[in-house]
Write an enzyme that holds these catalytic residues in place. Structure first.
Site, PDB file in Angstrom:
ATOM      1  N   LYS A  22       0.839  -1.206   0.000  1.00 54.88           N
ATOM      2  CA  LYS A  22       0.000   0.000   0.000  1.00 54.88           C
ATOM      3  C   LYS A  22       0.878   1.262   0.000  1.00 54.88           C
ATOM      4  CE  LYS A  22      -1.600   1.798   3.920  1.00 54.88           C
ATOM      5  NZ  LYS A  22      -1.486   3.222   4.207  1.00 54.88           N
ATOM      6  N   ASN A  23       1.856   1.308   0.899  1.00 60.12           N
ATOM      7  CA  ASN A  23       2.631   2.538   1.038  1.00 60.12           C
ATOM      8  C   ASN A  23       3.475   2.839  -0.190  1.00 60.12           C
ATOM      9  OD1 ASN A  23       1.490   2.927   3.484  1.00 60.12           O
ATOM     10  ND2 ASN A  23       3.338   2.542   4.706  1.00 60.12           N
ATOM     11  N   ARG A  94      -3.837  11.032   4.304  1.00 63.17           N
ATOM     12  CA  ARG A  94      -2.669  11.902   4.304  1.00 63.17           C
ATOM     13  C   ARG A  94      -1.846  11.790   3.014  1.00 63.17           C
ATOM     14  NH1 ARG A  94       0.926  14.437   7.905  1.00 63.17           N
ATOM     15  NH2 ARG A  94       3.091  13.941   7.503  1.00 63.17           N
ATOM     16  N   CYS A 118      -4.814  17.684  10.136  1.00 62.95           N
ATOM     17  CA  CYS A 118      -3.454  18.136  10.346  1.00 62.95           C
ATOM     18  C   CYS A 118      -3.344  19.624  10.118  1.00 62.95           C
ATOM     19  CB  CYS A 118      -2.503  17.472   9.357  1.00 62.95           C
ATOM     20  SG  CYS A 118      -1.986  15.871   9.820  1.00 62.95           S
ATOM     21  N   ARG A 123       1.641  15.573  13.377  1.00 64.47           N
ATOM     22  CA  ARG A 123       1.854  14.952  12.065  1.00 64.47           C
ATOM     23  C   ARG A 123       1.824  15.983  10.924  1.00 64.47           C
ATOM     24  NH1 ARG A 123      -0.555   9.338   9.614  1.00 64.47           N
ATOM     25  NH2 ARG A 123       1.407   8.808   8.662  1.00 64.47           N
ATOM     26  N   PRO A 124       2.727  16.949  11.011  1.00 65.96           N
ATOM     27  CA  PRO A 124       2.709  18.053  10.041  1.00 65.96           C
ATOM     28  C   PRO A 124       3.349  17.705   8.700  1.00 65.96           C
ATOM     29  CG  PRO A 124       4.446  18.382  11.644  1.00 65.96           C
ATOM     30  CD  PRO A 124       3.824  17.065  11.972  1.00 65.96           C
ATOM     31  N   VAL A 125       3.327  18.686   7.803  1.00 68.59           N
ATOM     32  CA  VAL A 125       3.966  18.520   6.482  1.00 68.59           C
ATOM     33  C   VAL A 125       5.027  19.604   6.270  1.00 68.59           C
ATOM     34  CG1 VAL A 125       2.106  17.282   5.301  1.00 68.59           C
ATOM     35  CG2 VAL A 125       2.017  19.771   5.426  1.00 68.59           C
ATOM     36  N   ASP A 126       5.524  20.149   7.382  1.00 66.46           N
ATOM     37  CA  ASP A 126       6.488  21.243   7.275  1.00 66.46           C
ATOM     38  C   ASP A 126       7.734  20.863   6.475  1.00 66.46           C
ATOM     39  OD1 ASP A 126       6.967  19.480   9.378  1.00 66.46           O
ATOM     40  OD2 ASP A 126       8.087  20.941  10.563  1.00 66.46           O
ATOM     41  N   LEU A 127       8.196  19.625   6.618  1.00 71.90           N
ATOM     42  CA  LEU A 127       9.427  19.235   5.912  1.00 71.90           C
ATOM     43  C   LEU A 127       9.198  19.187   4.400  1.00 71.90           C
ATOM     44  CD1 LEU A 127      10.701  16.399   8.289  1.00 71.90           C
ATOM     45  CD2 LEU A 127      11.261  18.840   8.306  1.00 71.90           C
ATOM     46  N   ASP A 308       4.883   0.539  11.903  1.00 73.56           N
ATOM     47  CA  ASP A 308       3.650  -0.059  11.376  1.00 73.56           C
ATOM     48  C   ASP A 308       3.463  -1.516  11.811  1.00 73.56           C
ATOM     49  OD1 ASP A 308       3.031   2.301  10.185  1.00 73.56           O
ATOM     50  OD2 ASP A 308       3.442   1.675   8.130  1.00 73.56           O
ATOM     51  N   ILE A 330       8.345   6.840  16.745  1.00 75.77           N
ATOM     52  CA  ILE A 330       8.034   7.590  15.521  1.00 75.77           C
ATOM     53  C   ILE A 330       6.793   8.469  15.695  1.00 75.77           C
ATOM     54  CG2 ILE A 330       7.601   7.422  13.027  1.00 75.77           C
ATOM     55  CD1 ILE A 330      10.305   6.234  13.736  1.00 75.77           C
ATOM     56  N   ARG A 400      -8.609  -0.211   4.719  1.00 81.12           N
ATOM     57  CA  ARG A 400      -7.712   0.779   4.122  1.00 81.12           C
ATOM     58  C   ARG A 400      -6.391   0.134   3.720  1.00 81.12           C
ATOM     59  NH1 ARG A 400      -6.077   5.192   7.784  1.00 81.12           N
ATOM     60  NH2 ARG A 400      -4.744   5.408   5.982  1.00 81.12           N
TER      61      ARG A 400
HETATM   62  C1  UD1 Z   1       4.805   6.797   6.255  1.00 81.67           C
HETATM   63  C2  UD1 Z   1       3.859   5.623   6.101  1.00 81.67           C
HETATM   64  C3  UD1 Z   1       3.363   5.168   7.466  1.00 81.67           C
HETATM   65  C4  UD1 Z   1       4.525   4.892   8.391  1.00 81.67           C
HETATM   66  C5  UD1 Z   1       5.485   6.077   8.435  1.00 81.67           C
HETATM   67  C6  UD1 Z   1       6.759   5.798   9.229  1.00 81.67           C
HETATM   68  C7  UD1 Z   1       2.784   5.968   3.951  1.00 81.67           C
HETATM   69  C8  UD1 Z   1       1.530   6.243   3.207  1.00 81.67           C
HETATM   70  N1  UD1 Z   1       2.727   6.019   5.286  1.00 81.67           N
HETATM   71  O1  UD1 Z   1       4.052   7.861   6.821  1.00 81.67           O
HETATM   72  O2  UD1 Z   1       2.576   3.976   7.280  1.00 81.67           O
HETATM   73  O3  UD1 Z   1       4.041   4.658   9.691  1.00 81.67           O
HETATM   74  O4  UD1 Z   1       5.884   6.434   7.092  1.00 81.67           O
HETATM   75  O5  UD1 Z   1       7.397   4.664   8.737  1.00 81.67           O
HETATM   76  O6  UD1 Z   1       3.813   5.675   3.356  1.00 81.67           O
HETATM   77  N2  UD1 Z   1       6.857  14.663  10.338  1.00 81.67           N
HETATM   78  C9  UD1 Z   1       7.054  16.004  10.588  1.00 81.67           C
HETATM   79  N3  UD1 Z   1       7.034  16.870   9.518  1.00 81.67           N
HETATM   80  C10 UD1 Z   1       6.856  16.437   8.250  1.00 81.67           C
HETATM   81  C11 UD1 Z   1       6.685  15.069   8.010  1.00 81.67           C
HETATM   82  C12 UD1 Z   1       6.695  14.196   9.080  1.00 81.67           C
HETATM   83  O7  UD1 Z   1       7.204  16.426  11.727  1.00 81.67           O
HETATM   84  O8  UD1 Z   1       6.844  17.280   7.329  1.00 81.67           O
HETATM   85  C13 UD1 Z   1       6.863  13.714  11.481  1.00 81.67           C
HETATM   86  C14 UD1 Z   1       5.548  12.990  11.673  1.00 81.67           C
HETATM   87  O9  UD1 Z   1       4.657  13.747  12.432  1.00 81.67           O
HETATM   88  C15 UD1 Z   1       5.995  11.712  12.369  1.00 81.67           C
HETATM   89  C16 UD1 Z   1       7.384  11.450  11.797  1.00 81.67           C
HETATM   90  O10 UD1 Z   1       7.778  12.671  11.198  1.00 81.67           O
HETATM   91  O11 UD1 Z   1       6.100  11.904  13.745  1.00 81.67           O
HETATM   92  C17 UD1 Z   1       7.462  10.342  10.783  1.00 81.67           C
HETATM   93  O12 UD1 Z   1       6.635  10.665   9.709  1.00 81.67           O
HETATM   94  P1  UD1 Z   1       6.934  10.193   8.220  1.00 81.67           P
HETATM   95  O13 UD1 Z   1       8.178   9.351   8.181  1.00 81.67           O
HETATM   96  O14 UD1 Z   1       6.885  11.393   7.353  1.00 81.67           O
HETATM   97  O15 UD1 Z   1       5.669   9.262   7.957  1.00 81.67           O
HETATM   98  P2  UD1 Z   1       4.629   9.346   6.787  1.00 81.67           P
HETATM   99  O16 UD1 Z   1       5.328   9.555   5.495  1.00 81.67           O
HETATM  100  O17 UD1 Z   1       3.527  10.246   7.161  1.00 81.67           O
END
Ligand code: UD1
Length: 421
Positions: A22-23, A94, A118, A123-127, A308, A330, A400
């Site tokens: 899926k991912n 997301r 969000c 669980r932001p998207v700032d990065l 996961d 995480i 899902r």
């Molecule tokens: C992906 C996977 C999810 C898995 C996770 C970690 C998909 C669809 N989902 O989620 O199943 O659990 O990887 O292996 O592939 N974060 C920030 N800012 C950002 C992005 C992330 O602070 O811009 C934080 C998140 O809040 C979290 C951590 O980074 O605490 C890890 O997130 P990330 O590795 O980005 O996971 P996802 O890509 O959302």
């Protein structure tokens, strides 16, 4: 709303074919936006999330041909109707947010809702956004939407993440394929799904090196072409069934399981006294009679123990012979399965990001509720070992991410029946 009715029925025996990941599939689907030629994905998992993303892509103008029940999906983004992805569509999942970068790279602008629940906070998207800014995009956040523009195109940049975010690594990689010049991602995530995405993009004409390591280099190209790609098998699904067999006992071959991506889990299972043997066609899981040994785990970015699989491992430890500590590093709120597992008689104490599990002799059936995707499958595992009949409600969470779960378990002797409430 569907529920699963699970009756503990002893060891699982047989074979389970592992579906596409899926991912990985979700990011591969988004790659179709980078080319005006067809992208065909085989071993596509039929899941609520992948179906949902296909609807979002269709609303952007992508021609989607993916008959119900089939595992090959044809995507053709020859022309796009819009570069706006509305809240109603992005809030549900997301990963939909990943359309932003490819739309921006191809069309020079995109407006995409922030992902579900969000605000820039948990669980932001700032990065993701910082990476696009470094590549020359102007980003504004207005009324819950990210408005991104790069009128003169995106430029390659050097990006260093403060920690290896999977989503930000993939999103940046997708976007940088069409930027001018070289983009370097440092402290990149190393998950196998990132390599799968890079392999597909390279076959489409991208120039990516280093995917699967912590430094990825992407030399931008002016155009990508179509391609036919086989989605990698799902290591999380494979790990989940491995844990189910470890919990119930038995002998199951997980056909096509991507063994290389599962080393941390295999190591932990072996410490618990379960045999996990790679074979040519997959991974064989065997557990003999007797109690499992307690094992501590710490979730970590790949190649560490995957977050996961944390809930499933916890379900396994509930009947181990002693105390185990499960540390979630995480996500801050990923113990929602604990109160539900406790309803089945598990003894678990949570302190911050640590759960101390004291193994009990047996779990006893009870009605429980699925709370999120991975948490809910841990309840299925617990239901398979509990004495009596457990009902898991709200299984839409499971749908899902797990393709034909009850069918796959039933083929190995698990008694799992879906009922509509
Ligand atoms: C992906 C996977 C999810 C898995 C996770 C970690 C998909 C669809 N989902 O989620 O199943 O659990 O990887 O292996 O592939 N974060 C920030 N800012 C950002 C992005 C992330 O602070 O811009 C934080 C998140 O809040 C979290 C951590 O980074 O605490 C890890 O997130 P990330 O590795 O980005 O996971 P996802 O890509 O959302």
């Amino acid at each position: 709303m569907d529920k699963l009715v699970i009756t503990g029925n002893g060891p699982l025996k047989g074979e389970i074919l592992i579906s596409g990941a899926k991912n990985s599939a979700l990011k591969l689907m988004v790659a179709c936006l980078l080319t005006d030629e067809p992208l065909v994905l085989s071993r596509m998992p039929n899941l609520a999330d992948t179906r949902f993303l296909s609807e979002l892509l269709a609303s952007l103008g992508v021609e989607v041909y993916w008959p119900r029940g089939e595992n090959t999906c044809h995507l053709n983004a020859a022309t796009l109707k819009t570069t706006i992805a509305p809240y109603e569509q992005v809030r549900k999942m997301r990963a939909s947010f990943n359309v932003l970068g490819p739309l921006l790279a191809r069309e020079g602008h995109a407006t995409v809702s922030l992902p579900g629940g969000c605000a820039i906070g948990a669980r932001p998207v700032d990065l993701h956004l910082q990476a696009f800014e470094a590549m020359g995009a102007d980003i504004v956040i207005e009324e819950g939407y990210v408005k991104a523009a790069a009128i003169r195109g995106l430029k390659g940049a050097e990006i260093e993440f403060p920690f290896p975010s999977v989503g930000a690594t993939e999103h940046t990689m997708l976007t940088a394929t069409l930027a001018k010049g070289v983009t370097t991602i440092k402290n990149a995530a190393c998950e196998p799904e990132i390599e799968d995405l890079a392999d597909c993009l390279n076959a489409m004409g991208a120039k990516i090196s280093g995917a699967g390591t912590s430094t990825i280099e992407i030399e931008g190209v002016s155009k990508l072409n179509g391609h036919k790609h086989l989605v990698m098998a799902d290591r999380i699904e494979a790990g989940t069934y491995a844990m189910a067999v470890a919990a119930t006992g038995g002998d199951v071959l997980l056909r096509d399981a991507p063994v290389e991506g599962l080393s941390a889990m295999i190591e932990s299972l072996e410490k618990a006294g379960v045999s996990a043997m790679p074979e040519e066609s997959g991974l064989r899981i065997q557990r003999a009679e007797g109690r499992l040994k307690p094992v501590d785990i710490n979730t970590a970015p790949h190649p560490g123990f995957p977050t996961d699989l944390q809930a499933q491992f916890m379900a396994l430890m509930t009947t181990a012979d002693g105390e185990s500590t499960i540390r979630e590093n995480i996500f801050e709120n990923r113990f929602m399965h604990v109160p539900e597992l406790s309803r089945l008689g598990a003894k678990i104490q949570v302190k911050g990001n640590e759960a101390i599990v004291t193994g009990v002799d047996e779990l006893k059936a009870a009605p429980v509720m699925a709370t999120d995707l991975r948490a809910s499958v841990s309840l299925v595992i617990a239901g398979l070992v509990a004495t009596g009949t457990t009902t898991v409600s709200r299984v839409y969470h499971l749908d899902r991410g797990f393709e034909r779960l009850e069918e796959k378990l039933e083929a190995c002797g698990g008694k799992v029946i879906r009922e509509t409430e």
